[in-house]
Design an enzyme around this catalytic site. Structure first.
Site, PDB file in Angstrom:
ATOM      1  N   ASP A 331       2.901  -3.363  -5.918  1.00  0.00           N
ATOM      2  CA  ASP A 331       2.130  -4.410  -6.584  1.00  0.00           C
ATOM      3  C   ASP A 331       0.746  -3.936  -7.014  1.00  0.00           C
ATOM      4  O   ASP A 331       0.218  -2.934  -6.529  1.00  0.00           O
ATOM      5  CB  ASP A 331       2.010  -5.645  -5.695  1.00  0.00           C
ATOM      6  CG  ASP A 331       1.293  -5.376  -4.387  1.00  0.00           C
ATOM      7  OD1 ASP A 331       1.497  -4.297  -3.807  1.00  0.00           O
ATOM      8  OD2 ASP A 331       0.531  -6.260  -3.936  1.00  0.00           O
ATOM      9  N   GLU A 384       1.013  -5.782  -1.086  1.00  0.00           N
ATOM     10  CA  GLU A 384      -0.053  -5.052  -0.399  1.00  0.00           C
ATOM     11  C   GLU A 384      -1.420  -5.549  -0.821  1.00  0.00           C
ATOM     12  O   GLU A 384      -2.378  -5.524  -0.039  1.00  0.00           O
ATOM     13  CB  GLU A 384       0.072  -3.553  -0.690  1.00  0.00           C
ATOM     14  CG  GLU A 384      -0.837  -2.658   0.155  1.00  0.00           C
ATOM     15  CD  GLU A 384      -2.233  -2.455  -0.413  1.00  0.00           C
ATOM     16  OE1 GLU A 384      -3.111  -1.964   0.330  1.00  0.00           O
ATOM     17  OE2 GLU A 384      -2.453  -2.783  -1.607  1.00  0.00           O
TER      18      GLU A 384
END
Length: 613
Positions: A331, A384
């Site tokens: 991400d 994350e």
């Protein structure tokens, strides 16, 4: 912000019904969906129902197009509003999906500009110029109202025609081109142009001849008939930041039937995966498309890969007892822009943080010689960049390892030995309603600011090296009270006593003040004497690098693993300048990317040669 998919579907595909379930699945994954409906079948049915002949024009190149003089446009609108759009609404509502449908001309949701007069051929073969053909191209999108509709409904479905910006009857536009215009205007994350074939076929007679990847100008040579407009639309959409694909047959579900369009080719073949990984948007919560693309890449390179229950990419070679985990993340933070190679630099969101690291992990995995008693695993974690760290927690609990390399930018010449921890609080201050100009009046924001400063002082007394910032604040007004809510974020050094920090913060809770601990992840830093660090040190030496060893004040998935993993050596390593993280000038040089890959490959080899501990 939820990810936005713009999906163009022809009426023949809608007739099959399967696409409705795929759209419902996107909604179930938390996406906003803007469906653009073609109408050829619906138009034919409507004209047959009213007993009206379908007027056509024959162009000089032999193609036939629907003739749309002003008097015909009302019938075209009726075909969409009475046949095609009601069928879309019925199919999606049967799956529990809320739907708004409209022709794009209604209320000027989309406006367009009329084409120039059309050169055609009469039935007798005589050339003629047709001036009353109501066809055009989209030029303006009412993004404010469309975003409001997308927030209110699970799926918004638009169809041609569009409003003529110069007035008069609506303009018929190509539905694929309409989808591309909407994708660019609304800054969509993903554009899918669904067709009846397995993407764009290089040989129309061979359904297995899908052109898998194309850059601008490469696909047109294979496109004929209606496919020419899809290719045109796909290339128009490359002006935006969405990832673009022609998919099929009649589905988005099978990537083997996709033709993906990429903005610019990589300068060299070994940089191709990097450019494409950065080119697939994957803002936190929208990692699925990137994970699926990387699973496909792994399969093409003989690597066993899957998407696990958390949504992580998991790619593994070997099943031995000596296990090395390379943990990156899929991400990125929000705010994307079109990915671009500028010489030897790749500009795009996620190039540094941290797709460069993850791509190096996968390329090293593909080429490494994993011993019989070894296992090399790459995990691309989800979420994350947000507080959940969902992917890393799942990795912590399901993928044990003897050593870990975290994929975060350190620059090719640095090795990160640890990170500060994260201590995050939500603080709420509430006061009774009253005029703020009254004697000794204290507003809710005033009370919040005071308690935040008090908490800061108490926490920093326990951990003098802690860094703090208020990262969110909002106010709420009710009939009896006013509330102010703030989120106070601390970065705390590896040896900080989190229990003491909690006590210091929670000690400020009292009547009218609530303090809630949102996250308390300890810092972690390892020594330079572990076999993993030594493997990197030797790899640096082989590359003629005098490395720098650092402990960073940020936080990474290393901290998440360290909450339960004890005595597991961990470092973080990856290409890129971390000062560019989360900025609008994020870019990665090919030189740093390649150097980091070389060092990583050598360190992995040395770790397996030297033993797990």
């Amino acid at each position: 912000m939820k990810p936005l998919y713009v999906v163009k579907v022809g009426s023949a595909t809608l007739d099959r019904g399967d696409i409705h379930a795929e759209l419902a699945e996107l909604v179930g994954r938390g996406a906003r969906v803007l469906l653009v409906s073609g109408g050829a079948v619906g138009i034919e049915r409507h004209y047959a129902a009213i007993g009206r002949a379908m007027p056509e024009l024959r162009l000089a190149n032999g193609d036939a197009v629907r003739y749309c003089p002003p008097e015909e446009m009302a019938h075209l609108v009726d075909a969409y509003e009475r046949v095609t759009l009601p069928a879309v609404e019925q199919g999606l509502r049967a799956l529990g999906v809320s739907v708004f449908t409209a022709v794009a001309a209604r209320g000027g949701l989309v406006s367009g500009r009329a084409n120039r007069p059309l050169k055609a051929v009469t039935a007798s073969g005589k050339a003629t110029v047709v001036r009353d053909h109501r066809a055009g191209v989209p030029t303006e999108v009412d993004t404010v109202r469309l975003n409001a509709l997308l927030d209110a409904y699970d799926v918004v479905c638009l169809s041609p025609p569009v409003r003529d910006e110069a007035g008069g009857a609506p303009l018929n536009v190509d539905a694929d081109v309409l989808a591309a215009a909407l994708s660019n205007a609304l800054d969509a994350d993903h554009l899918r142009l669904v067709t009846g074939t397995a993407g764009l076929l290089t040989d129309p007679k061979d359904p297995a001849s899908t052109l898998r990847h194309a850059h601008p100008g490469e696909a047109g040579q294979y496109a004929g008939g209606r496919m020419r407009q899809k290719v045109r639309a796909a290339e128009l959409a490359l002006d935006g930041a969405a990832d673009v694909a022609i998919t099929g047959p009649h589905t988005m579900a099978d990537p083997s039937g996709w033709t993906r369009f990429w903005r610019t080719p990589a300068p060299e073949p070994d940089l191709t995966l990097l450019g494409r990984a950065v080119g697939v948007p994957s803002v936190s919560g929208d990692e699925r498309e990137l994970a699926a693309y990387l699973v496909q890449w792994c399969a093409e390179h003989g690597i066993e890969a899957r998407i696990d229950e958390a949504g992580n990419l998991v790619a593994t070679r070997g099943d031995g007892i000596r296990r090395l985990l390379l943990l990156g993340h899929l991400d990125t933070v929000p705010h994307r822009w079109p990915v671009e190679w500028r010489g030897g630099e790749l500009h795009g969101r996620g190039s540094v943080d941290a797709k460069g690291s993850l791509v190096n992990f996968l390329q090293v995995l593909a080429e490494a010689e994993v011993p019989e008693d070894g296992q090399l695993r790459v995990v691309g974690a989800v979420e994350e960049e947000i507080s959940s760290s969902k992917g890393a927690f799942h990795a912590r609990d399901h993928y044990p390892a003897d050593a870990v390399v975290i994929g975060e930018p350190s620059g090719a010449r640095k090795l990160t030995l640890g990170y500060f921890g994260l201590f995050k609080l939500r603080v709420t201050a509430e006061v009774a309603s009253g005029h703020s100009a009254g004697m000794d009046a204290v507003s809710a924001p005033d009370a919040l600011i005071r308690v935040l400063e008090d908490i800061r002082a108490s926490v920093e007394k326990e951990a003098s090296d802690a860094l703090s910032a208020v990262i969110d604040i909002r106010c709420e007004t009710g009939p009896a009270s006013h509330r102010a809510v703030g989120v106070l974020n601390f970065r705390v050094p590896p040896l900080a006593d989190l229990a003491a920090l909690k006590d210091a913060a929670l000690g400020h809770a009292r009547e009218g003040v609530a303090v809630e601990v949102l996250r308390a992840t300890p810092g972690h830093a390892g020594p330079r004497t572990t076999p993993l660090v030594k493997a990197f040190t030797r790899a640096f030496g082989q590359a003629d690098i005098r490395p720098t060893y650092v402990v960073k004040k940020g936080t990474s998935d290393m901290n998440t693993l360290a909450t339960t993993w004890r005595d597991v050596p961990m470092v973080a390593y990856g290409p890129g300048d971390s000062a560019l993280d989360h900025t609008d000038v994020e870019h990665l040089t090919a030189e740093d990317h390649r150097l980091a890959r070389t060092v990583l490959a050598d360190a992995v080899r040395r770790w397996f040669e030297g033993g797990a501990r």
